[in-house]
Design an enzyme around this catalytic site. Structure first.
Site, mmCIF file in Angstrom:
data_model
loop_
_atom_site.group_PDB
_atom_site.id
_atom_site.type_symbol
_atom_site.label_atom_id
_atom_site.label_comp_id
_atom_site.label_asym_id
_atom_site.label_seq_id
_atom_site.Cartn_x
_atom_site.Cartn_y
_atom_site.Cartn_z
ATOM 1 N N GLU A 199 14.680 -4.173 -12.633
ATOM 2 C CA GLU A 199 13.947 -2.907 -12.621
ATOM 3 C C GLU A 199 14.462 -2.002 -11.508
ATOM 4 O O GLU A 199 14.475 -2.408 -10.333
ATOM 5 C CB GLU A 199 12.458 -3.196 -12.400
ATOM 6 N N HIS A 233 10.791 -0.464 -15.651
ATOM 7 C CA HIS A 233 10.547 -1.910 -15.622
ATOM 8 C C HIS A 233 11.246 -2.594 -16.810
ATOM 9 O O HIS A 233 10.589 -3.207 -17.660
ATOM 10 C CB HIS A 233 9.019 -2.108 -15.696
HETATM 11 O O1 TA6 Z 1 7.868 -6.284 -11.871
HETATM 12 C C1 TA6 Z 1 7.389 -7.595 -11.741
HETATM 13 C C2 TA6 Z 1 5.874 -7.568 -11.846
HETATM 14 O O2 TA6 Z 1 5.304 -6.784 -10.834
HETATM 15 C C3 TA6 Z 1 5.362 -8.995 -11.840
HETATM 16 O O3 TA6 Z 1 4.663 -9.300 -10.650
HETATM 17 C C4 TA6 Z 1 4.457 -9.044 -13.081
HETATM 18 O O4 TA6 Z 1 3.152 -8.625 -12.753
HETATM 19 C C5 TA6 Z 1 5.194 -8.060 -13.981
HETATM 20 O O5 TA6 Z 1 5.493 -6.977 -13.109
HETATM 21 C C6 TA6 Z 1 4.499 -7.679 -15.253
HETATM 22 O O6 TA6 Z 1 3.401 -6.889 -14.973
HETATM 23 P P1 TA6 Z 1 2.484 -6.435 -16.240
HETATM 24 O O7 TA6 Z 1 1.411 -5.599 -15.622
HETATM 25 O O8 TA6 Z 1 3.369 -5.666 -17.174
HETATM 26 O O9 TA6 Z 1 2.015 -7.719 -16.883
#
Ligand code: TA6
Length: 306
Positions: free
Chosen positions: A273, A170
């Site tokens: 990601e 991510h």
């Molecule tokens: O990858 C995008 C996502 O799924 C968004 O929907 C947002 O939730 C982001 O990840 C961050 O997630 P986190 O749990 O790290 O705040």
């Protein structure tokens, strides 16, 4: 001998790999070689920073990140595993899985002949992880740190029951101004638009940003390019073993509610990601191994694209 002393004794490389106590009391490893420097916390196997020598950091870390035991870190390269997003059945389970807040240990370090530094980490399994993931598996991560950043996330099915995972590296990339960047490589791809009720759309041309953006591009093995006219650079995002690419920027309103993105932090980052998510979950048979690989590198932004 303390844990950190033991780590330095077994895996430290003089002047190149040093373990120490970092923010929030977490054990960190600082990597410095002729081509780059990087910082990784053993909690989450979380790379927090990577900068090729003489360059602006490529991986972004929020100045307001809350770093401490059991906390997910805003920025760097969070490891989403063994599910992506909310758990499909258990709403009490952590979003994006447990790997990014679990302890990892070191199983190898090496100064490669090419001048890179290799670190191999392994997720530590315990009652908590087993309560959330009842399969026999091993998760390791191979990080190659130098002019390029390579990360291989390797899942091995060590049991006799097949399982399916969702996963993502991510990654938060450091950009000059999210309003000015463009992401190339996804044109023509189908995506799930999480900002528009999860409806499926098709990308036309580069991805640009003027509002909250949260998309899972499916069935794509394509590399992506992040063109940044403010920093005058192009970030190459290459992947193997990942059939999804997630693009995310929370923009101002969501960022303000998050509390760990900092003032206008959303303008200095974009997540691209490399993943297996949504339609692209990865099925792993007993005894098999699945590898999600990424490689990041930078080059000056070609004049034509400035
Ligand atoms: O990858 C995008 C996502 O799924 C968004 O929907 C947002 O939730 C982001 O990840 C961050 O997630 P986190 O749990 O790290 O705040």
């Amino acid at each position: 001998m303390t844990e950190i002393d033991t780590l330095n004794h077994r895996y430290g490389i003089s002047g190149q790999v040093v373990f120490k106590e970092g923010p929030g009391g977490l054990v960190i490893v600082e990597v410095n070689n002729a081509d780059a420097n990087a910082t990784i916390t053993l909690q989450g196997g979380h790379l927090m920073s990577w900068a090729p020598r003489g360059s602006q950091p490529v991986i972004w870390l929020s100045k307001a990140a809350k770093i401490g035991p059991g906390k997910s870190i805003r920025g760097g390269v969070p490891v989403c595993w063994p599910w992506f997003g909310p758990h499909p059945e258990e709403s009490s389970f952590p979003a994006h899985g447990f790997a990014r807040t679990a302890l990892w240990d070191v199983i190898a370090s090496e100064a490669t002949i090419g001048g890179d530094t290799l670190l191999v980490l392994r997720l530590v399994q315990n009652d908590v992880t087993r309560s959330r993931w009842p399969y026999s598996s091993q998760l390791t991560m191979h990080m190659t740190l130098g002019k390029k950043l390579g990360i291989d996330l390797v899942t091995r099915n060590t049991g006799d029951i097949p399982f399916t995972i969702g996963e993502a590296l991510h990654t938060y990339f450091d950009v000059g101004d999210a309003r000015e960047i463009s992401i190339h490589g996804l044109s023509g791809c189908e995506y799930i638009d999480k900002v528009d009720g999860g409806i499926r759309k098709r990308q036309t041309g580069p991805v640009t940003f003027s509002a909250e953006t949260d998309r899972i591009y499916i069935n794509t093995a394509a590399d992506c390019l992040i063109d940044d006219p403010i920093l005058g650079r192009r970030i190459h995002v290459s992947k193997q073993g990942g059939r999804s690419t997630v693009v995310w920027n929370p923009w101002n309103e969501k960022a303000a509610k998050m509390g760990d993105l900092g003032d206008e932090g959303y303008l200095r980052m974009v997540c691209v990601e490399s993943a297996n998510a949504a339609d692209n979950l990865a099925a792993i048979a007993p005894g098999d191994e699945h590898r999600l690989q990424v490689s990041y590198r930078i080059e000056p932004l070609p004049a034509l694209h400035r």
